[in-house]
Design a protein around this motif. Structure first.
Motif, PDB file in Angstrom:
ATOM      1  N   VAL A  28       0.874  -1.169   0.000  1.00 25.87           N
ATOM      2  CA  VAL A  28       0.000   0.000   0.000  1.00 25.87           C
ATOM      3  C   VAL A  28       0.914   1.222   0.000  1.00 25.87           C
ATOM      4  O   VAL A  28       1.713   1.413   0.925  1.00 25.87           O
ATOM      5  N   GLN A  29       0.825   2.031  -1.037  1.00 29.66           N
ATOM      6  CA  GLN A  29       1.693   3.206  -1.153  1.00 29.66           C
ATOM      7  C   GLN A  29       1.063   4.457  -0.566  1.00 29.66           C
ATOM      8  O   GLN A  29       1.750   5.299   0.017  1.00 29.66           O
ATOM      9  N   ALA A  30      -0.259   4.582  -0.727  1.00 28.56           N
ATOM     10  CA  ALA A  30      -0.921   5.793  -0.229  1.00 28.56           C
ATOM     11  C   ALA A  30      -2.399   5.531  -0.035  1.00 28.56           C
ATOM     12  O   ALA A  30      -2.999   4.661  -0.689  1.00 28.56           O
ATOM     13  N   ILE A  31      -2.996   6.280   0.880  1.00 30.63           N
ATOM     14  CA  ILE A  31      -4.440   6.282   1.109  1.00 30.63           C
ATOM     15  C   ILE A  31      -4.882   7.735   1.116  1.00 30.63           C
ATOM     16  O   ILE A  31      -4.297   8.563   1.813  1.00 30.63           O
ATOM     17  N   GLY A  32      -5.892   8.050   0.340  1.00 27.35           N
ATOM     18  CA  GLY A  32      -6.325   9.440   0.294  1.00 27.35           C
ATOM     19  C   GLY A  32      -7.530   9.634  -0.595  1.00 27.35           C
ATOM     20  O   GLY A  32      -8.104   8.666  -1.119  1.00 27.35           O
ATOM     21  N   GLN A  33      -7.888  10.881  -0.778  1.00 24.66           N
ATOM     22  CA  GLN A  33      -9.054  11.209  -1.593  1.00 24.66           C
ATOM     23  C   GLN A  33      -8.619  11.510  -3.029  1.00 24.66           C
ATOM     24  O   GLN A  33      -7.599  12.162  -3.266  1.00 24.66           O
ATOM     25  N   ASN A  34      -9.399  10.998  -3.964  1.00 23.12           N
ATOM     26  CA  ASN A  34      -9.230  11.337  -5.386  1.00 23.12           C
ATOM     27  C   ASN A  34      -7.811  11.074  -5.892  1.00 23.12           C
ATOM     28  O   ASN A  34      -7.217  11.901  -6.601  1.00 23.12           O
ATOM     29  N   ILE A  35      -7.249   9.924  -5.518  1.00 22.06           N
ATOM     30  CA  ILE A  35      -5.941   9.538  -6.038  1.00 22.06           C
ATOM     31  C   ILE A  35      -6.088   9.186  -7.515  1.00 22.06           C
ATOM     32  O   ILE A  35      -7.025   8.492  -7.919  1.00 22.06           O
ATOM     33  N   SER A  36      -5.163   9.676  -8.337  1.00 20.38           N
ATOM     34  CA  SER A  36      -5.214   9.355  -9.762  1.00 20.38           C
ATOM     35  C   SER A  36      -3.820   9.049 -10.277  1.00 20.38           C
ATOM     36  O   SER A  36      -2.822   9.581  -9.769  1.00 20.38           O
ATOM     37  N   ASP A  37      -3.747   8.142 -11.229  1.00 23.61           N
ATOM     38  CA  ASP A  37      -2.489   7.774 -11.869  1.00 23.61           C
ATOM     39  C   ASP A  37      -2.856   7.116 -13.189  1.00 23.61           C
ATOM     40  O   ASP A  37      -3.510   6.071 -13.208  1.00 23.61           O
ATOM     41  N   ILE A  38      -2.428   7.722 -14.284  1.00 20.81           N
ATOM     42  CA  ILE A  38      -2.854   7.229 -15.607  1.00 20.81           C
ATOM     43  C   ILE A  38      -2.299   5.830 -15.895  1.00 20.81           C
ATOM     44  O   ILE A  38      -2.784   5.138 -16.792  1.00 20.81           O
ATOM     45  N   TYR A  39      -1.289   5.433 -15.125  1.00 16.40           N
ATOM     46  CA  TYR A  39      -0.687   4.113 -15.352  1.00 16.40           C
ATOM     47  C   TYR A  39      -1.261   3.034 -14.430  1.00 16.40           C
ATOM     48  O   TYR A  39      -0.817   1.892 -14.451  1.00 16.40           O
ATOM     49  N   ALA A  40      -2.242   3.399 -13.623  1.00 15.35           N
ATOM     50  CA  ALA A  40      -2.786   2.460 -12.647  1.00 15.35           C
ATOM     51  C   ALA A  40      -4.098   1.842 -13.118  1.00 15.35           C
ATOM     52  O   ALA A  40      -4.928   2.517 -13.757  1.00 15.35           O
ATOM     53  N   GLU A  41      -4.272   0.565 -12.797  1.00 15.31           N
ATOM     54  CA  GLU A  41      -5.573  -0.082 -12.988  1.00 15.31           C
ATOM     55  C   GLU A  41      -6.509   0.370 -11.880  1.00 15.31           C
ATOM     56  O   GLU A  41      -6.141   0.367 -10.704  1.00 15.31           O
ATOM     57  N   VAL A  42      -7.708   0.770 -12.228  1.00 18.24           N
ATOM     58  CA  VAL A  42      -8.691   1.198 -11.236  1.00 18.24           C
ATOM     59  C   VAL A  42      -9.608   0.029 -10.898  1.00 18.24           C
ATOM     60  O   VAL A  42     -10.208  -0.588 -11.788  1.00 18.24           O
ATOM     61  N   ILE A  43      -9.695  -0.284  -9.622  1.00 22.41           N
ATOM     62  CA  ILE A  43     -10.590  -1.336  -9.138  1.00 22.41           C
ATOM     63  C   ILE A  43     -11.781  -0.663  -8.482  1.00 22.41           C
ATOM     64  O   ILE A  43     -11.626   0.071  -7.501  1.00 22.41           O
ATOM     65  N   ASP A  44     -12.947  -0.904  -9.017  1.00 23.91           N
ATOM     66  CA  ASP A  44     -14.165  -0.290  -8.479  1.00 23.91           C
ATOM     67  C   ASP A  44     -14.709  -1.145  -7.335  1.00 23.91           C
ATOM     68  O   ASP A  44     -15.136  -2.273  -7.542  1.00 23.91           O
ATOM     69  N   ALA A  45     -14.676  -0.588  -6.118  1.00 26.78           N
ATOM     70  CA  ALA A  45     -15.137  -1.322  -4.939  1.00 26.78           C
ATOM     71  C   ALA A  45     -16.504  -0.844  -4.471  1.00 26.78           C
ATOM     72  O   ALA A  45     -16.848  -0.994  -3.293  1.00 26.78           O
ATOM     73  N   SER A  46     -17.288  -0.309  -5.374  1.00 29.55           N
ATOM     74  CA  SER A  46     -18.624   0.198  -5.010  1.00 29.55           C
ATOM     75  C   SER A  46     -19.434  -0.873  -4.308  1.00 29.55           C
ATOM     76  O   SER A  46     -19.518  -2.023  -4.772  1.00 29.55           O
ATOM     77  N   GLY A  47     -20.028  -0.503  -3.175  1.00 33.89           N
ATOM     78  CA  GLY A  47     -20.871  -1.430  -2.424  1.00 33.89           C
ATOM     79  C   GLY A  47     -20.101  -2.422  -1.578  1.00 33.89           C
ATOM     80  O   GLY A  47     -20.713  -3.291  -0.939  1.00 33.89           O
ATOM     81  N   CYS A  48     -18.784  -2.312  -1.547  1.00 32.34           N
ATOM     82  CA  CYS A  48     -17.964  -3.286  -0.810  1.00 32.34           C
ATOM     83  C   CYS A  48     -17.191  -2.634   0.333  1.00 32.34           C
ATOM     84  O   CYS A  48     -16.851  -1.445   0.268  1.00 32.34           O
ATOM     85  N   TYR A  49     -16.919  -3.427   1.335  1.00 35.50           N
ATOM     86  CA  TYR A  49     -15.936  -3.051   2.340  1.00 35.50           C
ATOM     87  C   TYR A  49     -14.550  -3.414   1.795  1.00 35.50           C
ATOM     88  O   TYR A  49     -14.377  -4.455   1.150  1.00 35.50           O
ATOM     89  N   VAL A  50     -13.589  -2.562   2.068  1.00 34.84           N
ATOM     90  CA  VAL A  50     -12.195  -2.822   1.702  1.00 34.84           C
ATOM     91  C   VAL A  50     -11.459  -3.132   3.001  1.00 34.84           C
ATOM     92  O   VAL A  50     -11.247  -2.258   3.835  1.00 34.84           O
ATOM     93  N   MET A  51     -11.113  -4.404   3.190  1.00 37.22           N
ATOM     94  CA  MET A  51     -10.602  -4.880   4.478  1.00 37.22           C
ATOM     95  C   MET A  51      -9.218  -5.488   4.337  1.00 37.22           C
ATOM     96  O   MET A  51      -8.847  -5.960   3.260  1.00 37.22           O
ATOM     97  N   PRO A  52      -8.449  -5.518   5.443  1.00 40.58           N
ATOM     98  CA  PRO A  52      -7.192  -6.273   5.408  1.00 40.58           C
ATOM     99  C   PRO A  52      -7.482  -7.750   5.169  1.00 40.58           C
ATOM    100  O   PRO A  52      -8.491  -8.281   5.647  1.00 40.58           O
ATOM    101  N   GLY A  53      -6.605  -8.412   4.436  1.00 40.57           N
ATOM    102  CA  GLY A  53      -6.767  -9.841   4.227  1.00 40.57           C
ATOM    103  C   GLY A  53      -6.813 -10.586   5.549  1.00 40.57           C
ATOM    104  O   GLY A  53      -6.127 -10.226   6.507  1.00 40.57           O
ATOM    105  N   GLY A  54      -7.619 -11.610   5.612  1.00 37.72           N
ATOM    106  CA  GLY A  54      -7.735 -12.389   6.828  1.00 37.72           C
ATOM    107  C   GLY A  54      -6.455 -13.145   7.145  1.00 37.72           C
ATOM    108  O   GLY A  54      -5.716 -13.561   6.243  1.00 37.72           O
TER     109      GLY A  54
END
Length: 474
Positions: A28-54
């Motif tokens: 994990v490199q960064a956590i924040g609002q409206n992060i953008s990077d044209i070279y990054a794949e965007v994963i849409d997590a709409s409706g999901c919790y984003v949790m640490p792996g068990g």
């Protein structure tokens, strides 16, 4: 390739908030609002919790027992674990009397080599505490990264160690930063009760539970806790099932002793009556300690809520009903002990815990991931979502409903002990160090991608932190 997770709700052991997560180079490199990077794949997590792996602190892959071997190995078991939202598991290396600890580790490294699809670490069994073993322990901690050691107080003449071995292991662990684990049942009395039952012709699976009553779990738990206090060491009690054991752990912790406890999903949702199923079906539910009276379930839930118990392990130890569990037909003592749970640990705790108001969402993450990372020397590399941590992340749909069944699970076993159980919540996508293992509920990883993890020493600060948190809850 860089990835950015967007539109999800991040949940850790302490916080719940909406933000983007930037992943690069396994981390994990960064956590924040409206992060953008044209070279990054965007994963849409709409409706999901984003949790640490068990983190599953209790598995038995490719383990010999009772003349057979568990049906899940490091490949099938790790893939099933990933489907269930687990990205790290800690497996138990069994040792043999008269042989070195390193020889056991070498055997387990061979079992796991190029097989695990997710990261893993090892606990190590201590069956005897002679001069050679006690001399070897510090080196295993320092060089091998194995910092947790299991002593069986049950399975007489097979796995059971004596109290002297337990006490010497506790002292060595205190001196060198190890965490001692116990399977807490009084094996001597169980052996007597088992022989008596068989002499009287009581051979059905239910007798497995009747010869291992909760009083014997409570007695062994209290004995181990008192020896830990005397040694000024630290103790982790695996698979706690009943009021008698919870009370002993709570009493020890109230005195400031470094005693921790784990329970398992099966003890939260199943009870002793399952062993009475007709046609030898009860054999599917034979593991140790056994299932208890239903009244113990809320006691365990309350202990998780209050912090008397800190983790949830699956105790995954899968044996097929046909050909393996059937070895005990006519003699319950020969039924291989164990059940298949690595895939359903995450969902059961969420569905029965969070959805039913027994624990909070943050407590869920703490129980299923963070506490295990702290106790076993993997935090903050594992167990949280924070800059610099491994990008082990689960996108979890909290609203999907499904039915647990052998027909849909991924464990290499011919039955489900939870067949027909309705649960709410399911992992959708799982990342291990930033790479997809599960994508839209399909396995897309590869055996051998998982790395062996060297654990750090037991941290007394972590222990104090956990106790402080418990006191705040109270």
């Amino acid at each position: 390739m860089k990835k950015i997770i967007k539109n999800g709700t991040i949940v850790t052991a302490t916080d719940t908030y909406t933000a983007d997560v930037l992943i690069e180079n396994d981390k994990v490199q960064a956590i924040g609002q409206n992060i953008s990077d044209i070279y990054a794949e965007v994963i849409d997590a709409s409706g999901c919790y984003v949790m640490p792996g068990g983190i599953d602190p209790h598995t038995h892959m490719d383990m010999p027992f009772g003349g057979t071997v568990t049906s899940d190995d490091f490949e099938t078991g790790s893939i099933a674990a990933a489907h269930g939202g687990t990205t790290t598991f800690i497996d138990f290396c069994l040792t043999e009397k008269g042989k070195s600890l390193k020889s056991a580790l070498k055997k387990w490294h061979a079992k796991s080599k190029d097989k695990a699809a997710i990261d893993y670490a090892f606990h190590l069994q201590i069956v005897e505490a002679n001069e050679n073993i006690l001399h070897e322990l510090p080196e295993v901690i320092e060089k091998e990264g194995v910092t947790s050691f299991k002593v069986f107080m049950a399975y007489k003449d097979v796995l059971q160690a004596d109290d002297e071995t337990l006490f010497q292991t506790l002292i060595t662990a205190r001196e060198h930063g190890g965490l001692v684990m116990v399977h807490a049942e009084n094996g001597d009395v169980i052996n007597y009760l088992t022989e008596k039952a068989l002499e009287e012709g009581r051979t059905e699976p239910i007798n497995h539970a009747l010869t291992r009553p909760p009083e014997l779990e409570g007695e062994a738990t209290g004995r181990a806790a008192k020896l830990t206090a005397l040694a000024d060491s630290q103790l982790y009690v695996v698979h706690v099932t009943c009021k008698e054991a919870v009370e002993q752990i709570a009493a020890a912790r109230s005195k400031g002793f470094r005693v921790y406890g784990e329970t398992c999903p099966q003890y939260l949702v199943l009870d002793q009556s399952y062993l009475e199923k007709p046609g030898f079906e009860g054999a599917k539910y034979v593991w140790s300690p056994p299932l208890r009276d239903r009244s113990n379930q809320e006691i365990l839930w309350n202990a998780l809520k209050s912090g008397e118990l800190q983790t949830i392990g699956s105790d995954h130890c899968s044996f097929n009903f046909k050909g393996q569990k059937e070895l005990g037909k006519g003699d319950f003592s020969k039924i291989p002990n164990g059940g298949p749970f690595v895939e359903d640990r995450f969902s059961i705790l969420f569905s029965e815990g969070v959805k039913k108001g027994r624990i909070s969402l943050n407590e869920f993450v703490n129980l299923v991931s963070t506490n295990a990372a702290k106790l076993f020397g993997l935090f903050p590399q594992k167990g949280t979502i924070a800059p610099g941590s491994d990008a082990d992340i689960v996108l979890f749909d909290p609203n999907v409903e499904r039915t647990i069944s052998v027909n849909t699970h991924h464990m290499n076993v011919d039955y489900s002990a939870l067949e027909g159980m309705q649960v709410t919540g399911e992992p959708v996508t799982v990342l291990s160090r930033g790479e997809y293992v599960i994508k839209n509920k399909h396995f897309v990883g590869a055996p051998g991608k998982g790395k062996y993890l060297k654990c750090s020493k037991f941290n007394h600060h972590t222990a104090a932190e956990a106790k402080k948190a418990e006191d705040l809850v109270k």
